[in-house]
Design a protein around this motif. Structure first.
Motif, PDB file in Angstrom:
ATOM      1  N   ARG A 195      -2.699  18.119  16.086  1.00  0.00           N
ATOM      2  CA  ARG A 195      -1.428  17.378  16.196  1.00  0.00           C
ATOM      3  C   ARG A 195      -0.525  18.038  17.235  1.00  0.00           C
ATOM      4  O   ARG A 195       0.149  17.374  17.998  1.00  0.00           O
ATOM      5  CB  ARG A 195      -0.710  17.286  14.846  1.00  0.00           C
ATOM      6  CG  ARG A 195      -1.492  16.552  13.768  1.00  0.00           C
ATOM      7  CD  ARG A 195      -0.590  16.033  12.656  1.00  0.00           C
ATOM      8  NE  ARG A 195       0.127  14.836  13.057  1.00  0.00           N
ATOM      9  CZ  ARG A 195      -0.394  13.612  13.070  1.00  0.00           C
ATOM     10  NH1 ARG A 195      -1.619  13.401  12.685  1.00  0.00           N
ATOM     11  NH2 ARG A 195       0.326  12.587  13.459  1.00  0.00           N
TER      12      ARG A 195
ATOM     13  N   GLY B 280     -12.052   5.051  13.644  1.00  0.00           N
ATOM     14  CA  GLY B 280     -10.776   5.133  12.928  1.00  0.00           C
ATOM     15  C   GLY B 280     -10.830   6.158  11.805  1.00  0.00           C
ATOM     16  O   GLY B 280      -9.879   6.935  11.587  1.00  0.00           O
TER      17      GLY B 280
ATOM     18  N   ALA C   3     -10.832   9.557  13.332  1.00  0.00           N
ATOM     19  CA  ALA C   3      -9.478   9.864  13.814  1.00  0.00           C
ATOM     20  C   ALA C   3      -8.621  10.394  12.675  1.00  0.00           C
ATOM     21  O   ALA C   3      -7.901  11.387  12.822  1.00  0.00           O
ATOM     22  CB  ALA C   3      -8.838   8.613  14.414  1.00  0.00           C
TER      23      ALA C   3
ATOM     24  N   GLY D   8       2.325   4.314  16.909  1.00  0.00           N
ATOM     25  CA  GLY D   8       1.511   5.248  16.136  1.00  0.00           C
ATOM     26  C   GLY D   8       1.965   5.342  14.699  1.00  0.00           C
ATOM     27  O   GLY D   8       2.266   4.332  14.051  1.00  0.00           O
ATOM     28  N   ARG D   9       2.006   6.581  14.206  1.00  0.00           N
ATOM     29  CA  ARG D   9       2.371   6.801  12.806  1.00  0.00           C
ATOM     30  C   ARG D   9       3.657   7.611  12.655  1.00  0.00           C
ATOM     31  O   ARG D   9       4.388   7.464  11.697  1.00  0.00           O
ATOM     32  CB  ARG D   9       1.261   7.591  12.086  1.00  0.00           C
ATOM     33  CG  ARG D   9      -0.063   6.901  11.982  1.00  0.00           C
ATOM     34  CD  ARG D   9       0.030   5.757  11.001  1.00  0.00           C
ATOM     35  NE  ARG D   9      -1.280   5.206  10.674  1.00  0.00           N
ATOM     36  CZ  ARG D   9      -2.044   4.514  11.486  1.00  0.00           C
ATOM     37  NH1 ARG D   9      -1.648   4.274  12.710  1.00  0.00           N
ATOM     38  NH2 ARG D   9      -3.211   4.042  11.098  1.00  0.00           N
TER      39      ARG D   9
ATOM     40  N   PRO E 259       1.306   1.356   9.313  1.00  0.00           N
ATOM     41  CA  PRO E 259      -0.034   1.701   8.841  1.00  0.00           C
ATOM     42  C   PRO E 259      -1.131   0.938   9.586  1.00  0.00           C
ATOM     43  O   PRO E 259      -0.853   0.071  10.418  1.00  0.00           O
ATOM     44  CB  PRO E 259      -0.008   1.305   7.361  1.00  0.00           C
ATOM     45  CG  PRO E 259       1.041   0.263   7.264  1.00  0.00           C
ATOM     46  CD  PRO E 259       2.058   0.574   8.334  1.00  0.00           C
ATOM     47  N   ALA E 260      -2.390   1.260   9.243  1.00  0.00           N
ATOM     48  CA  ALA E 260      -3.553   0.663   9.896  1.00  0.00           C
ATOM     49  C   ALA E 260      -3.497  -0.859   9.879  1.00  0.00           C
ATOM     50  O   ALA E 260      -3.217  -1.463   8.840  1.00  0.00           O
ATOM     51  CB  ALA E 260      -4.831   1.127   9.190  1.00  0.00           C
ATOM     52  N   ALA E 261      -3.771  -1.457  11.039  1.00  0.00           N
ATOM     53  CA  ALA E 261      -3.889  -2.914  11.179  1.00  0.00           C
ATOM     54  C   ALA E 261      -2.640  -3.680  10.732  1.00  0.00           C
ATOM     55  O   ALA E 261      -2.732  -4.833  10.326  1.00  0.00           O
ATOM     56  CB  ALA E 261      -5.122  -3.417  10.421  1.00  0.00           C
TER      57      ALA E 261
ATOM     58  N   LEU F  76      -5.153   6.008  19.896  1.00  0.00           N
ATOM     59  CA  LEU F  76      -6.315   6.217  20.774  1.00  0.00           C
ATOM     60  C   LEU F  76      -6.562   7.705  21.027  1.00  0.00           C
ATOM     61  O   LEU F  76      -7.701   8.127  21.205  1.00  0.00           O
ATOM     62  CB  LEU F  76      -6.107   5.521  22.122  1.00  0.00           C
ATOM     63  CG  LEU F  76      -6.319   4.015  22.208  1.00  0.00           C
ATOM     64  CD1 LEU F  76      -6.179   3.573  23.669  1.00  0.00           C
ATOM     65  CD2 LEU F  76      -7.690   3.604  21.676  1.00  0.00           C
TER      66      LEU F  76
ATOM     67  N   ASP G 221      -3.904   9.343   5.364  1.00  0.00           N
ATOM     68  CA  ASP G 221      -2.711   9.429   6.206  1.00  0.00           C
ATOM     69  C   ASP G 221      -1.481   9.798   5.375  1.00  0.00           C
ATOM     70  O   ASP G 221      -0.678  10.644   5.773  1.00  0.00           O
ATOM     71  CB  ASP G 221      -2.467   8.085   6.924  1.00  0.00           C
ATOM     72  CG  ASP G 221      -3.433   7.880   8.098  1.00  0.00           C
ATOM     73  OD1 ASP G 221      -4.118   8.836   8.489  1.00  0.00           O
ATOM     74  OD2 ASP G 221      -3.492   6.746   8.606  1.00  0.00           O
TER      75      ASP G 221
ATOM     76  N   ARG H  76      -8.245   5.323   4.549  1.00  0.00           N
ATOM     77  CA  ARG H  76      -7.522   5.880   5.695  1.00  0.00           C
ATOM     78  C   ARG H  76      -6.022   5.959   5.387  1.00  0.00           C
ATOM     79  O   ARG H  76      -5.368   6.959   5.689  1.00  0.00           O
ATOM     80  CB  ARG H  76      -7.793   4.996   6.917  1.00  0.00           C
ATOM     81  CG  ARG H  76      -7.496   5.649   8.220  1.00  0.00           C
ATOM     82  CD  ARG H  76      -8.547   5.306   9.242  1.00  0.00           C
ATOM     83  NE  ARG H  76      -8.541   3.899   9.622  1.00  0.00           N
ATOM     84  CZ  ARG H  76      -7.702   3.369  10.506  1.00  0.00           C
ATOM     85  NH1 ARG H  76      -6.737   4.105  11.036  1.00  0.00           N
ATOM     86  NH2 ARG H  76      -7.809   2.111  10.845  1.00  0.00           N
TER      87      ARG H  76
ATOM     88  N   ARG I 109      -7.849  -7.095  10.858  1.00  0.00           N
ATOM     89  CA  ARG I 109      -8.796  -6.170  11.482  1.00  0.00           C
ATOM     90  C   ARG I 109     -10.188  -6.802  11.523  1.00  0.00           C
ATOM     91  O   ARG I 109     -10.904  -6.695  12.509  1.00  0.00           O
ATOM     92  CB  ARG I 109      -8.790  -4.847  10.697  1.00  0.00           C
ATOM     93  CG  ARG I 109      -9.587  -3.694  11.265  1.00  0.00           C
ATOM     94  CD  ARG I 109      -9.383  -3.391  12.736  1.00  0.00           C
ATOM     95  NE  ARG I 109      -8.013  -3.277  13.205  1.00  0.00           N
ATOM     96  CZ  ARG I 109      -7.329  -2.131  13.289  1.00  0.00           C
ATOM     97  NH1 ARG I 109      -7.887  -1.007  12.958  1.00  0.00           N
ATOM     98  NH2 ARG I 109      -6.097  -2.111  13.731  1.00  0.00           N
TER      99      ARG I 109
ATOM    100  N   THR J 128      -0.887   5.745  20.640  1.00  0.00           N
ATOM    101  CA  THR J 128      -1.201   7.144  20.315  1.00  0.00           C
ATOM    102  C   THR J 128      -2.406   7.271  19.378  1.00  0.00           C
ATOM    103  O   THR J 128      -3.026   8.325  19.320  1.00  0.00           O
ATOM    104  CB  THR J 128       0.017   7.867  19.689  1.00  0.00           C
ATOM    105  OG1 THR J 128       0.333   7.253  18.435  1.00  0.00           O
ATOM    106  CG2 THR J 128       1.216   7.814  20.616  1.00  0.00           C
TER     107      THR J 128
ATOM    108  N   LYS K 209       0.928  -3.447  14.649  1.00  0.00           N
ATOM    109  CA  LYS K 209       1.804  -2.681  15.548  1.00  0.00           C
ATOM    110  C   LYS K 209       1.260  -2.610  16.963  1.00  0.00           C
ATOM    111  O   LYS K 209       2.026  -2.612  17.917  1.00  0.00           O
ATOM    112  CB  LYS K 209       2.103  -1.294  14.997  1.00  0.00           C
ATOM    113  CG  LYS K 209       0.893  -0.408  14.911  1.00  0.00           C
ATOM    114  CD  LYS K 209       1.226   0.931  14.312  1.00  0.00           C
ATOM    115  CE  LYS K 209      -0.003   1.831  14.321  1.00  0.00           C
ATOM    116  NZ  LYS K 209      -1.232   1.250  13.781  1.00  0.00           N
TER     117      LYS K 209
ATOM    118  N   PHE L  43       4.480  10.370   8.310  1.00  0.00           N
ATOM    119  CA  PHE L  43       3.985   8.988   8.339  1.00  0.00           C
ATOM    120  C   PHE L  43       4.826   8.088   7.465  1.00  0.00           C
ATOM    121  O   PHE L  43       4.327   7.411   6.571  1.00  0.00           O
ATOM    122  CB  PHE L  43       2.544   8.923   7.818  1.00  0.00           C
ATOM    123  CG  PHE L  43       1.530   9.576   8.703  1.00  0.00           C
ATOM    124  CD1 PHE L  43       1.882  10.516   9.651  1.00  0.00           C
ATOM    125  CD2 PHE L  43       0.202   9.232   8.584  1.00  0.00           C
ATOM    126  CE1 PHE L  43       0.936  11.116  10.457  1.00  0.00           C
ATOM    127  CE2 PHE L  43      -0.761   9.827   9.382  1.00  0.00           C
ATOM    128  CZ  PHE L  43      -0.394  10.768  10.313  1.00  0.00           C
TER     129      PHE L  43
ATOM    130  N   ALA M 139      -6.810  14.044  12.389  1.00  0.00           N
ATOM    131  CA  ALA M 139      -5.336  13.953  12.388  1.00  0.00           C
ATOM    132  C   ALA M 139      -4.688  14.878  11.353  1.00  0.00           C
ATOM    133  O   ALA M 139      -3.478  15.099  11.412  1.00  0.00           O
ATOM    134  CB  ALA M 139      -4.902  12.508  12.149  1.00  0.00           C
TER     135      ALA M 139
END
Ligand code: CDP
Length: 213
Positions: free
Chosen positions: A92, A79, A82, A113-114, A8-10, A33, A168, A164, A141, A31, A13, A176, A86
């Motif tokens: 996708r 973010g 994104a 990524g996820r 997950p976010a922050a 990005l 997700d 987020r 973050r 990914t 990874k 995910f 997504a």
């Protein structure tokens, strides 16, 4: 060798993926990005009619030249954009082809990524799923953004990350989640070096087992 790093976010990874790619001499694709670049391309249409169509067109036209402005791509607002593009299936799909081509280049690759271990590279040699609790993720973050001179409202950032995460997790096209054969690495109590050492140990052990040692 293909290595898949999800989380997950922050969760840490990205940093971990960079360290692993450097250690094993593998080309690395962040990914997130790609989704961020698509989100940024349609920022002016956010929550307006035409957003989806524009995002699909941007995803299909995406190339490496859209991934240069790291400062703009990695800010918190991008973010959120994104995570909005997504959830669009054809976005996708367009990005799937880009990621798959990167993953299957001769000599291998590392992608983070996820849905790398579940959808993009279900055939990866090693899969890592990185996790950390939400407060630790927010703090990381915040420090990352502060290092770049940005002023951070921690309360707002915490909610942005949670929002987020929720979008997700509800993503109908997602994947995910941790792949059954992914190794879970919780970095809540680990600094960057310790997390990297743990990840390298997992990769080496997995590859040795595969080679029958
Ligand atoms: O670094 P951080 O986890 O904050 O974000 P990121 O990896 O750059 O991803 C930004 C957003 O893109 C995520 O919240 C997802 O909505 C989306 N994403 C995705 O759908 N699939 C991926 N493989 C990577 C990112």
């Amino acid at each position: 060798m293909i290595i898949a790093v999800d989380g997950p976010a922050a969760s840490g990874k990205g940093t971990l993926a960079e360290g692993l790619a450097c250690h094993y001499g593998l080309p690395h694709l962040d990914t997130g990005l790609l989704y961020r670049a698509v989100g940024l391309a349609v920022a002016d249409l956010e929550d307006q009619p035409g957003f989806e169509e524009a995002a699909i067109a941007a995803a299909r036209a995406l190339d490496a030249s859209h991934l240069q402005d790291i400062e703009e791509l990695t800010n918190a607002r991008t973010g959120v954009l994104a995570s909005k593009v997504a959830v669009i299936g054809p976005v996708r799909q367009a990005l799937f082809d880009y990621q798959r081509a990167f993953a299957t280049q001769p000599g291998g690759a590392l992608l983070d990524g996820r849905d790398i271990g579940t959808r993009i590279c279900p055939d990866a040699d090693v899969k890592l799923f990185i996790q950390a609790d939400s407060k630790a993720r927010m703090e990381r973050r915040a420090r990352q953004l502060e290092k770049r001179g940005q002023v951070v409202d921690r309360y707002a950032l915490f909610h942005q990350i949670e929002e987020r995460d929720a979008r997700d997790m509800a993503n109908p096209h997602g994947g995910f989640y941790k792949a059954d054969d992914a190794h879970l690495l919780d970095t809540t109590l680990l600094d960057i070096e310790a997390a990297l050492r743990a990840a390298i140990a997992i990769v080496d052990r997995t590859m040795a087992l595969k080679a029958g040692h």
